[in-house]
Motif scaffolding. Sequence first.
Motif, short mmCIF file in Angstrom:
data_model
loop_
_atom_site.label_atom_id
_atom_site.label_comp_id
_atom_site.label_asym_id
_atom_site.label_seq_id
_atom_site.Cartn_x
_atom_site.Cartn_y
_atom_site.Cartn_z
N TYR A 299 0.83 -1.21 0.00
CA TYR A 299 0.00 0.00 0.00
C TYR A 299 0.87 1.26 0.00
CZ TYR A 299 -4.60 -2.14 0.60
OH TYR A 299 -5.78 -2.83 0.39
N ALA A 300 2.00 1.23 0.71
CA ALA A 300 2.89 2.39 0.73
C ALA A 300 3.44 2.66 -0.66
CB ALA A 300 4.03 2.15 1.72
N CYS A 301 3.80 1.61 -1.39
CA CYS A 301 4.29 1.78 -2.76
C CYS A 301 3.21 2.39 -3.65
CB CYS A 301 4.74 0.44 -3.33
SG CYS A 301 6.30 -0.19 -2.66
N PRO A 383 -5.04 8.09 0.08
CA PRO A 383 -5.88 7.09 0.75
C PRO A 383 -5.13 5.79 1.05
CG PRO A 383 -7.10 8.11 -1.03
CD PRO A 383 -5.67 8.58 -1.16
N PHE A 384 -4.13 5.45 0.25
CA PHE A 384 -3.42 4.20 0.46
C PHE A 384 -2.46 4.29 1.64
CE2 PHE A 384 -4.54 4.49 -4.03
CZ PHE A 384 -5.31 3.35 -4.16
N LEU A 385 -2.07 5.50 2.01
CA LEU A 385 -1.26 5.67 3.21
C LEU A 385 -2.10 5.46 4.46
CD1 LEU A 385 0.90 8.77 2.15
CD2 LEU A 385 1.34 6.32 1.83
N VAL A 386 -3.39 5.80 4.38
CA VAL A 386 -4.31 5.47 5.47
C VAL A 386 -4.42 3.95 5.62
CG1 VAL A 386 -6.68 5.72 6.33
CG2 VAL A 386 -5.59 7.63 5.12
N SER A 387 -4.39 3.25 4.49
CA SER A 387 -4.45 1.78 4.51
C SER A 387 -3.23 1.19 5.21
CB SER A 387 -4.55 1.24 3.09
OG SER A 387 -5.74 1.67 2.46
N VAL A 388 -2.08 1.84 5.07
CA VAL A 388 -0.87 1.38 5.75
C VAL A 388 -1.08 1.40 7.27
CG1 VAL A 388 1.57 1.86 6.20
CG2 VAL A 388 0.66 2.11 3.88
N VAL A 389 -1.69 2.48 7.75
CA VAL A 389 -1.98 2.61 9.18
C VAL A 389 -2.95 1.51 9.62
CG1 VAL A 389 -2.93 4.10 10.97
CG2 VAL A 389 -1.54 5.09 9.14
N ALA A 390 -3.97 1.23 8.79
CA ALA A 390 -4.95 0.20 9.12
C ALA A 390 -4.29 -1.16 9.26
CB ALA A 390 -6.05 0.16 8.06
#
Length: 426
Positions: A299-301, A383-390
């Motif tokens: 997700y970070a990538c 939004p994908f950086l939020v997924s990293v946190v999740a």
Amino acid sequence: MSWHPKPHSASVSFILITLVIDALGFGLVVPIVPSLVLKLSGLTVSGASKWVGLLLAAFALMQFVCAPVLGGLSDRFGRRPVLLLSLSGSCANYLLLAWAPSLTWLFLGRLIAGATAANASTATAYIADVTPPAKRAGQFGLVGAMFGIGFVIGPALGGLLGTYGVRIPFLVAACLAGSNVCYGLFVLPESLASAHRRPFDWRHANSLGSLHLVMADRNLGRLAIAWGCIWFALGALQSTFVLANQVRFGWGTQDNGMALTVAGLGSAVVQGLLVRRIVPALGERRAAMIGGMMVACGYACIGLAPFGWVVLLGIVLQSIGAITSPAIQGMVSAETSEDRQGETQGALSSVQGLTAIASPLVASWVFSTFTGPGAPLQLPGAPFLVSVVAYGLAIWAVSGVQQAPALVDPAIAVSLPVGSETGRSP
């Protein structure tokens, strides 16, 4: 908790084929829905992203409300009728999407689909009915692989058909769903023996009761948190992946369809071929944590990608981390008695629906905030950086699960090195 072999163990192949066809229909429309919203709304990409998020949230809301009911009904009347009901709802949804003249009709279709979205949870309960506990994680991996195969073909075909008209993929998906209903009606046998059925209980067949069912148990509660975080993260992929790539790289429906095809192929390979070997070797808890770390990196990538190939790298990392979901499902199943597999899987779907209500709304809002004219920073992948946190929260939740001694398949146990972890907590 004992397990008794069922007479229909070979029927696992039936349910897997059913899931392939169902996933193929779903994969067909994934790259098309944002384009249809843009066409019907007449909004900019930033404005249309909010409506895409609302459509996904409407689906999740109905899933949250109805999944526990369907799970309880499958424990009472069997898996087969509930599965056929959910497939029929999918067919009706695709027909509405094919002819929808406005966003209102799109919402109606998604509400119907959400109300009958019991495919995954009922299929998981079906697999649990006919599989011994030591082999369930591997079989759950096959369930994920079937969805992956569907996504290999579906998005690519959907992107191709979408170039000839945004409605065509929905008609093809409706035909596939209808064929799936016929297949299940005439071929798929029932998996739940009459002796293991139980009365329908409204106390647990509702969203709040379902949540209480899993949260009352420490291990199930942590696993439910992890499961919810996984689906919260997935909301960014579902609601903003196509739009983010369109803004950053100018990708069209065919480009995004091919990218999703790569994701499906990787997931199918990992879950279909590797889960049965990796999970017993690492143990379910450790496999879930390692897989979660890989997905977070993916997700970070995707979120920070300066070039399109970095997005593909993120997809590859996500595929490698696809061992996470079947490992968690295996732990959940091991915590549940035979007569409550459907109820517990329905509870997981309820958790999934609850987080999926918020996820697309949050993802689309973050996307709009970081792509609009007043954006503090132009970052379509935010939004994908939020997924990293999740996923970080999911890893934390799984790390606290205390597993009982694992039930290991003797054929696998022989191949394990002395002292290797087989699912026990340290």
